[in-house]
Write an enzyme that holds these catalytic residues in place. Sequence first.
Site, PDB file in Angstrom:
ATOM      1  CE  LYS A 199       6.716  -1.365   9.380  1.00  9.81           C
ATOM      2  NZ  LYS A 199       7.552  -1.445  10.596  1.00  9.81           N
ATOM      3  CD  GLU A 230       3.598 -17.155   5.384  1.00 10.59           C
ATOM      4  OE1 GLU A 230       3.149 -17.806   6.351  1.00 10.59           O
ATOM      5  OE2 GLU A 230       3.794 -17.651   4.264  1.00 10.59           O
ATOM      6  CB  CYS A 273       3.832 -17.559  13.690  1.00 12.78           C
ATOM      7  SG  CYS A 273       5.115 -18.158  12.577  1.00 12.78           S
ATOM      8  CD  GLU A 332      -0.048 -15.636  17.380  1.00 10.84           C
ATOM      9  OE1 GLU A 332      -0.251 -14.420  17.221  1.00 10.84           O
ATOM     10  OE2 GLU A 332       0.843 -16.258  16.786  1.00 10.84           O
TER      11      GLU A 332
HETATM   12  P1  NAP Z   1       2.448  -6.973  14.177  1.00  6.70           P
HETATM   13  O1  NAP Z   1       2.138  -6.084  15.309  1.00  6.70           O
HETATM   14  O2  NAP Z   1       1.326  -7.360  13.274  1.00  6.70           O
HETATM   15  O3  NAP Z   1       3.608  -6.254  13.360  1.00  6.70           O
HETATM   16  C1  NAP Z   1       4.198  -6.836  12.233  1.00  6.70           C
HETATM   17  C2  NAP Z   1       4.735  -5.743  11.339  1.00  6.70           C
HETATM   18  O4  NAP Z   1       3.653  -4.955  10.868  1.00  6.70           O
HETATM   19  C3  NAP Z   1       5.690  -4.770  12.035  1.00  6.70           C
HETATM   20  O5  NAP Z   1       6.684  -4.384  11.126  1.00  6.70           O
HETATM   21  C4  NAP Z   1       4.766  -3.616  12.376  1.00  6.70           C
HETATM   22  O6  NAP Z   1       5.425  -2.390  12.524  1.00  6.70           O
HETATM   23  C5  NAP Z   1       3.895  -3.588  11.143  1.00  6.70           C
HETATM   24  N1  NAP Z   1       2.637  -2.882  11.335  1.00  6.70           N
HETATM   25  C6  NAP Z   1       1.928  -2.703  12.466  1.00  6.70           C
HETATM   26  N2  NAP Z   1       0.821  -1.979  12.202  1.00  6.70           N
HETATM   27  C7  NAP Z   1       0.845  -1.704  10.875  1.00  6.70           C
HETATM   28  C8  NAP Z   1      -0.009  -0.982   9.997  1.00  6.70           C
HETATM   29  N3  NAP Z   1      -1.133  -0.420  10.422  1.00  6.70           N
HETATM   30  N4  NAP Z   1       0.329  -0.897   8.709  1.00  6.70           N
HETATM   31  C9  NAP Z   1       1.449  -1.475   8.247  1.00  6.70           C
HETATM   32  N5  NAP Z   1       2.308  -2.165   9.019  1.00  6.70           N
HETATM   33  C10 NAP Z   1       2.000  -2.292  10.324  1.00  6.70           C
HETATM   34  O7  NAP Z   1       3.104  -8.341  14.646  1.00  6.70           O
HETATM   35  P2  NAP Z   1       4.334  -8.548  15.628  1.00  6.70           P
HETATM   36  O8  NAP Z   1       3.860  -8.347  17.012  1.00  6.70           O
HETATM   37  O9  NAP Z   1       5.506  -7.764  15.154  1.00  6.70           O
HETATM   38  O10 NAP Z   1       4.659 -10.073  15.363  1.00  6.70           O
HETATM   39  C11 NAP Z   1       4.038 -11.116  16.006  1.00  6.70           C
HETATM   40  C12 NAP Z   1       2.937 -11.688  15.136  1.00  6.70           C
HETATM   41  O11 NAP Z   1       3.495 -12.125  13.901  1.00  6.70           O
HETATM   42  C13 NAP Z   1       2.312 -12.912  15.744  1.00  6.70           C
HETATM   43  O12 NAP Z   1       0.924 -12.865  15.526  1.00  6.70           O
HETATM   44  C14 NAP Z   1       2.937 -14.048  14.954  1.00  6.70           C
HETATM   45  O13 NAP Z   1       2.172 -15.230  14.937  1.00  6.70           O
HETATM   46  C15 NAP Z   1       3.065 -13.448  13.607  1.00  6.70           C
HETATM   47  N6  NAP Z   1       4.067 -14.152  12.825  1.00  6.70           N
HETATM   48  C16 NAP Z   1       3.637 -14.923  11.791  1.00  6.70           C
HETATM   49  C17 NAP Z   1       4.553 -15.643  11.051  1.00  6.70           C
HETATM   50  C18 NAP Z   1       4.127 -16.521   9.924  1.00  6.70           C
HETATM   51  O14 NAP Z   1       4.981 -16.899   9.138  1.00  6.70           O
HETATM   52  N7  NAP Z   1       2.851 -16.855   9.786  1.00  6.70           N
HETATM   53  C19 NAP Z   1       5.918 -15.548  11.356  1.00  6.70           C
HETATM   54  C20 NAP Z   1       6.321 -14.743  12.407  1.00  6.70           C
HETATM   55  C21 NAP Z   1       5.376 -14.032  13.132  1.00  6.70           C
HETATM   56  P3  NAP Z   1       5.761  -1.844  13.995  1.00  6.70           P
HETATM   57  O15 NAP Z   1       6.832  -2.708  14.500  1.00  6.70           O
HETATM   58  O16 NAP Z   1       6.200  -0.456  13.759  1.00  6.70           O
HETATM   59  O17 NAP Z   1       4.506  -1.939  14.800  1.00  6.70           O
END
Ligand code: NAP
Length: 493
Positions: free
Chosen positions: A190, A266, A300, A397
């Site tokens: 997803k 992650e 990240c 962040e």
């Molecule tokens: P996010 O809001 O947590 O969303 C990530 C994914 O989770 C998206 O596909 C999102 O879908 C989905 N999601 C959201 N709510 C959910 C739920 N209740 N149940 C299941 N899935 C759900 O994060 P983001 O804004 O896309 O990405 C930025 C974040 O990712 C930052 O915190 C960054 O540091 C972190 N990140 C970490 C790494 C690492 O390797 N550690 C790498 C890249 C990014 P939707 O798009 O539909 O909301």
Amino acid sequence: MNMMHQHIEEDDDVDFHSFSHGLFIGGKWVEASNARQIPVADPSTEAVIAAVPDASVEDALAAVDAAAAAAEGWRQTAPRKRSEILRRCFELMTERAETLAMLISLENGKALRDARGEVAYAAEFFRWNAEEAVRIVGDYSMAPAGANRILVDYEPIGICVLITPWNFPAAMATRKIAPALAAGCTVVLKPATETPLTAYALAALYKEAGVPDGVVNVITTKSPGPVTSAMLADPRVRKLSFTGSTGVGRNLLAEASKTVISSSMELGGNAPLIVFDDADLDTAIEGAMVAKMRNAGEACTAANRLYVQSGIYDRFVAALTERMKGLVVSAGTDPASECGPMITAKAVDKIDRLVEDAVSRGAKVLCGGKKPDGVGFFYPPTVLVDVPADAEMAHEEIFGPVAPITRFETEDEVVARANDTEYGLAAYVFTKDIARGLKVSRRIEAGMIALNRGLVSDPAAPFGGVKQSGLGREGGSHGVLEFTEPKYVAVTL
Ligand code: NAP
């Protein structure tokens, strides 16, 4: 700063409409069970460029059915054969790198040069895991008591649910799909709602590379909570691999606990970047530019707090400000772009709020620092100095092109500040004294340290965080093992 907003021309070589045929289930493009669509916007122009289906719980369970139907065949496929298919995925991604980079740039907004870097990085997960697929070795040993042999085999863990963010639409997916397939697992991906087109384009590419139907399924949905919960409640699903924010990760861990599903996380970061007096200035500036500005700060691993020792402080601040001011800010698809737009208006508002908060607490703006008017979700490269420890951006962040710099005096002081966060993903250290660099690396609570460089990510190395930055590792020899279960057989001969 050169701010221009380029519109997508009709003759751009990416036909983005061709990447949204439907949900990708069982190797086919399938209509969702409802007529709802999710619009996809270009963050540079705010124009809607495509729409993808909005999968329901029923559609998600159909994807799990497809993954289950393909599971036994893929598990029984010889590792060499799996390896060759993965290698073909690498080759096709490399051949189509320019088109994929343009697509990433369009839906994510990142500068083409960053998108090209992402495609190379993303493809490398297939090459690396093609090599890993034939090297998942077990153990065979004599039990210490001498009564029997201990045989350990690494079996595919089962059906995997993979959830990825928008900031690396290709790489975050391939970093999971390639090791899962190498291990012999089938998956449902997803991708993030903002950037689904790359995931679908890659799904078609995997099929062309010979990935059998049902081994990789891709669904987009506006209801990630209920859809994920339904998949995790299905007893056939045995693995959750999530990349995204710490907040969502915590909720998913709670959800996965209901069926005791193996979880890899992650999550978010708050990387410190430390420059000691004895650092080579050019190396530190180069490293800081990469650590801060790769992906316009939407990473990240992005340097979120810059700590610079007194003796080099003035020279570092002047040089970094000069470089930040000179960056070309424009649509990601503009070949000259060095800093594309942020992903959404909400992301820009958050950056703006964090900058205003820091300034209200005494930080000074040396460049940027003001949300521009006009079309597109742009924010200018910004340098702030004298950012106090209680500023919100020291704990959250920023996820944007803002470099907050703080002066420090001693090693103990900077280590304490670096560790003053719930996160522990990446950290950067600049010093010519390698012994000191290694000592400080040991003292910093992070899963990854970059010593005298601005980039840590490497498919051949274990990527991941400690504290609330995550659980498990992706890449290296660890990545593939996250998709296996050790099976122990006690053998009496
Ligand atoms: P996010 O809001 O947590 O969303 C990530 C994914 O989770 C998206 O596909 C999102 O879908 C989905 N999601 C959201 N709510 C959910 C739920 N209740 N149940 C299941 N899935 C759900 O994060 P983001 O804004 O896309 O990405 C930025 C974040 O990712 C930052 O915190 C960054 O540091 C972190 N990140 C970490 C790494 C690492 O390797 N550690 C790498 C890249 C990014 P939707 O798009 O539909 O909301």
